[in-house]
Design a protein around this motif. Structure first.
Motif, PDB file in Angstrom:
ATOM      1  N   LEU A  32      44.093 -27.434  43.664  1.00 36.81           N
ATOM      2  CA  LEU A  32      42.971 -26.241  43.672  1.00 36.81           C
ATOM      3  C   LEU A  32      42.190 -26.235  42.407  1.00 36.81           C
ATOM      4  O   LEU A  32      41.154 -26.239  42.229  1.00 36.81           O
ATOM      5  CB  LEU A  32      43.714 -25.015  43.991  1.00 36.81           C
ATOM      6  CG  LEU A  32      42.994 -23.827  43.781  1.00 36.81           C
ATOM      7  CD1 LEU A  32      41.859 -23.975  44.761  1.00 36.81           C
ATOM      8  CD2 LEU A  32      43.576 -22.622  43.908  1.00 36.81           C
ATOM      9  N   ASN A  33      42.907 -26.825  41.305  1.00 36.97           N
ATOM     10  CA  ASN A  33      42.468 -26.860  39.866  1.00 36.97           C
ATOM     11  C   ASN A  33      41.373 -27.861  39.983  1.00 36.97           C
ATOM     12  O   ASN A  33      40.036 -27.810  39.349  1.00 36.97           O
ATOM     13  CB  ASN A  33      43.341 -27.128  38.834  1.00 36.97           C
ATOM     14  CG  ASN A  33      44.218 -26.127  38.404  1.00 36.97           C
ATOM     15  OD1 ASN A  33      44.099 -24.752  38.840  1.00 36.97           O
ATOM     16  ND2 ASN A  33      45.461 -26.453  37.841  1.00 36.97           N
ATOM     17  N   ARG A  34      41.557 -28.958  40.551  1.00 41.66           N
ATOM     18  CA  ARG A  34      40.768 -30.229  40.603  1.00 41.66           C
ATOM     19  C   ARG A  34      39.670 -29.804  41.396  1.00 41.66           C
ATOM     20  O   ARG A  34      38.417 -30.072  40.965  1.00 41.66           O
ATOM     21  CB  ARG A  34      41.287 -31.295  41.144  1.00 41.66           C
ATOM     22  CG  ARG A  34      40.306 -32.563  41.479  1.00 41.66           C
ATOM     23  CD  ARG A  34      41.226 -33.731  42.056  1.00 41.66           C
ATOM     24  NE  ARG A  34      41.779 -33.033  43.461  1.00 41.66           N
ATOM     25  CZ  ARG A  34      40.845 -32.996  44.598  1.00 41.66           C
ATOM     26  NH1 ARG A  34      39.661 -33.168  44.632  1.00 41.66           N
ATOM     27  NH2 ARG A  34      41.499 -32.429  45.674  1.00 41.66           N
ATOM     28  N   LEU A  35      39.735 -29.027  42.588  1.00 44.39           N
ATOM     29  CA  LEU A  35      38.593 -28.756  43.356  1.00 44.39           C
ATOM     30  C   LEU A  35      37.614 -27.819  42.811  1.00 44.39           C
ATOM     31  O   LEU A  35      36.337 -27.885  42.987  1.00 44.39           O
ATOM     32  CB  LEU A  35      39.347 -28.150  44.618  1.00 44.39           C
ATOM     33  CG  LEU A  35      37.919 -27.399  45.666  1.00 44.39           C
ATOM     34  CD1 LEU A  35      37.533 -28.676  46.337  1.00 44.39           C
ATOM     35  CD2 LEU A  35      38.960 -26.612  46.689  1.00 44.39           C
ATOM     36  N   VAL A  36      37.985 -26.921  41.903  1.00 46.20           N
ATOM     37  CA  VAL A  36      37.279 -25.801  41.078  1.00 46.20           C
ATOM     38  C   VAL A  36      36.714 -26.367  40.153  1.00 46.20           C
ATOM     39  O   VAL A  36      35.391 -26.191  40.038  1.00 46.20           O
ATOM     40  CB  VAL A  36      38.385 -24.714  40.564  1.00 46.20           C
ATOM     41  CG1 VAL A  36      37.515 -23.756  39.704  1.00 46.20           C
ATOM     42  CG2 VAL A  36      39.010 -23.898  41.739  1.00 46.20           C
ATOM     43  N   VAL A  37      37.251 -27.234  39.503  1.00 47.16           N
ATOM     44  CA  VAL A  37      36.146 -27.938  38.275  1.00 47.16           C
ATOM     45  C   VAL A  37      35.267 -29.188  38.972  1.00 47.16           C
ATOM     46  O   VAL A  37      34.072 -28.825  38.856  1.00 47.16           O
ATOM     47  CB  VAL A  37      37.305 -28.769  37.566  1.00 47.16           C
ATOM     48  CG1 VAL A  37      36.434 -29.670  36.430  1.00 47.16           C
ATOM     49  CG2 VAL A  37      38.393 -27.957  37.024  1.00 47.16           C
ATOM     50  N   GLU A  38      35.663 -29.750  40.184  1.00 48.18           N
ATOM     51  CA  GLU A  38      34.655 -30.758  40.513  1.00 48.18           C
ATOM     52  C   GLU A  38      33.380 -29.937  41.280  1.00 48.18           C
ATOM     53  O   GLU A  38      32.440 -30.453  41.408  1.00 48.18           O
ATOM     54  CB  GLU A  38      35.501 -31.499  41.693  1.00 48.18           C
ATOM     55  CG  GLU A  38      36.585 -32.589  41.120  1.00 48.18           C
ATOM     56  CD  GLU A  38      36.903 -33.679  42.208  1.00 48.18           C
ATOM     57  OE1 GLU A  38      36.739 -33.352  43.251  1.00 48.18           O
ATOM     58  OE2 GLU A  38      37.732 -34.477  41.898  1.00 48.18           O
ATOM     59  N   HIS A  39      33.528 -28.882  42.046  1.00 52.33           N
ATOM     60  CA  HIS A  39      32.500 -28.462  42.725  1.00 52.33           C
ATOM     61  C   HIS A  39      32.069 -27.049  41.899  1.00 52.33           C
ATOM     62  O   HIS A  39      31.326 -26.507  42.787  1.00 52.33           O
ATOM     63  CB  HIS A  39      33.267 -27.944  44.204  1.00 52.33           C
ATOM     64  CG  HIS A  39      33.519 -29.089  45.084  1.00 52.33           C
ATOM     65  ND1 HIS A  39      32.668 -29.875  45.635  1.00 52.33           N
ATOM     66  CD2 HIS A  39      34.576 -29.886  45.245  1.00 52.33           C
ATOM     67  CE1 HIS A  39      33.222 -30.847  46.327  1.00 52.33           C
ATOM     68  NE2 HIS A  39      34.305 -30.715  46.023  1.00 52.33           N
ATOM     69  N   GLY A  40      32.782 -26.795  40.783  1.00 56.42           N
ATOM     70  CA  GLY A  40      32.037 -25.666  40.110  1.00 56.42           C
ATOM     71  C   GLY A  40      32.324 -24.285  40.786  1.00 56.42           C
ATOM     72  O   GLY A  40      31.471 -23.422  40.754  1.00 56.42           O
ATOM     73  N   VAL A  41      33.159 -24.109  41.509  1.00 51.23           N
ATOM     74  CA  VAL A  41      33.708 -22.960  42.189  1.00 51.23           C
ATOM     75  C   VAL A  41      34.074 -21.720  41.184  1.00 51.23           C
ATOM     76  O   VAL A  41      34.939 -22.076  40.216  1.00 51.23           O
ATOM     77  CB  VAL A  41      34.957 -22.935  43.186  1.00 51.23           C
ATOM     78  CG1 VAL A  41      35.068 -21.708  43.837  1.00 51.23           C
ATOM     79  CG2 VAL A  41      34.602 -24.351  44.270  1.00 51.23           C
ATOM     80  N   ALA A  42      33.412 -20.599  41.372  1.00 51.17           N
ATOM     81  CA  ALA A  42      33.661 -19.422  40.526  1.00 51.17           C
ATOM     82  C   ALA A  42      34.863 -18.585  41.054  1.00 51.17           C
ATOM     83  O   ALA A  42      34.565 -18.217  42.242  1.00 51.17           O
ATOM     84  CB  ALA A  42      32.417 -18.633  40.273  1.00 51.17           C
TER      85      ALA A  42
END
Length: 320
Positions: A284-294
């Protein structure tokens, strides 16, 4: 049987402790000796976690038995409060104060002079990553920022014991990782960190020891590892509130450890079911960073958490 006394000046000791609210049970017949390190208190709502924490901070007195913290009792409140930092799960802030003013004023009440209070407040706020927001009103903080400023206040006077009630609730993945890293740093300094949580995986990952509570009783204590691996019929459910729930759902559902991902009706969150929470939180950490999820918050789904504890307590999954 009385709790051991040899390590009392370095330990938190519950000696046959019970606490009742009238006829309502808070905790009953608790025997615990907590050594320095990270201790996780785990259990559903009403299990006794907050009662146990309020007893060790002196905010409650036991109905029966005795509590001591580093050899001190609730009858020594001034010395006890100097050595304990407490972070409640509830938000309550004086109107209009900035983050810095909140921590600074607490230190002034604690007896620190202006110069040392300023320096200690700045250091504590920096430790939780809120330096840039220190001058802003706490009323305008997000849930995660309020959690972190409460943590800064609790640790600002450099206590030997930190008692933290649901400190990770509402933190986004990056802030969660930072705070867990801070807990581990404090552990290396030889402090007591008492952390309560609904999320067994989180507590298991960060804790040296886990105390499992149910209906006011300690039902298990020690190292609790691999519980999720034995519970495939009860996958963990996590509610992620964010600005791109559809993207998160489609990306996360590709992973083999996710068994469900449902976008919420308000389109501001996604309910995720996973049998491997360790891999889930890491990716989830990786996904948030890669896609710029707030991310606004990451919280367990209460019904699923209660089912987990019913399984642990009634299904023979207890540790000792």
């Amino acid at each position: 049987m009385s709790a051991p006394q040899a390590t009392a000046t370095h330990s938190i000791v519950f000696d046959n402790v019970s606490r009742f609210y009238g006829e309502v049970l808070g905790v009953n017949r608790v025997h615990l000796v907590l050594e320095p390190g990270i201790t996780g208190l785990v259990g559903p709502n009403g299990s006794g976690k907050s009662t146990l924490m309020n007893l060790m901070t002196g905010l409650l007195r036991p109905t029966r038995g005795n509590v001591s913290v580093l050899g001190l009792t609730p009858d020594q409140p001034q010395e006890l409060f100097r050595r304990i930092g407490y972070c409640s799960q509830f938000d309550s802030f004086p109107r209009g104060l900035s983050g810095f003013e909140l921590v600074y004023s607490f230190l002034r009440v604690h007896g620190h002079v202006h110069s040392s209070a300023r320096a200690m407040a700045d250091f504590a706020i920096d430790q939780v990553g809120l330096t840039d927001a220190a001058g802003r009103p706490v009323a305008g903080y997000s849930k995660g920022m309020r959690q972190r400023i409460k943590l800064a206040q609790a640790m600002s006077h450099n206590p030997e014991v930190l008692v933290l009630d649901e400190p990770l609730n509402g933190l986004d993945p990056m802030a969660r990782a930072d705070v867990i890293g801070l807990f581990k740093k404090l552990r290396e300094e030889g402090r007591h960190i008492i952390v309560s949580s609904h999320i067994l995986h989180e507590v298991d990952v960060i804790s040296d020891r886990v105390v499992l509570l149910n209906s006011g009783y300690v039902v298990a204590e020690g190292e609790i590892q691999g519980v999720r691996d034995e519970m495939e019929e009860h996958p963990m459910q996590v509610l992620l509130r964010c600005d791109q729930p559809s993207l998160v759902a489609s990306e996360i559902f590709r992973e083999d450890y996710v068994v469900g991902a449902q976008v919420q009706v308000d389109r501001e969150g996604v309910l995720i079911s996973t049998r491997e929470p360790g891999r889930f939180f890491l990716n989830l950490n990786r996904l948030v960073v890669e896609h710029g999820v707030a991310v606004e918050s990451v919280t367990p789904a209460d019904d699923d958490v209660r089912a987990l504890y019913e399984y642990l307590i009634e299904g023979g999954g207890q540790a000792s």
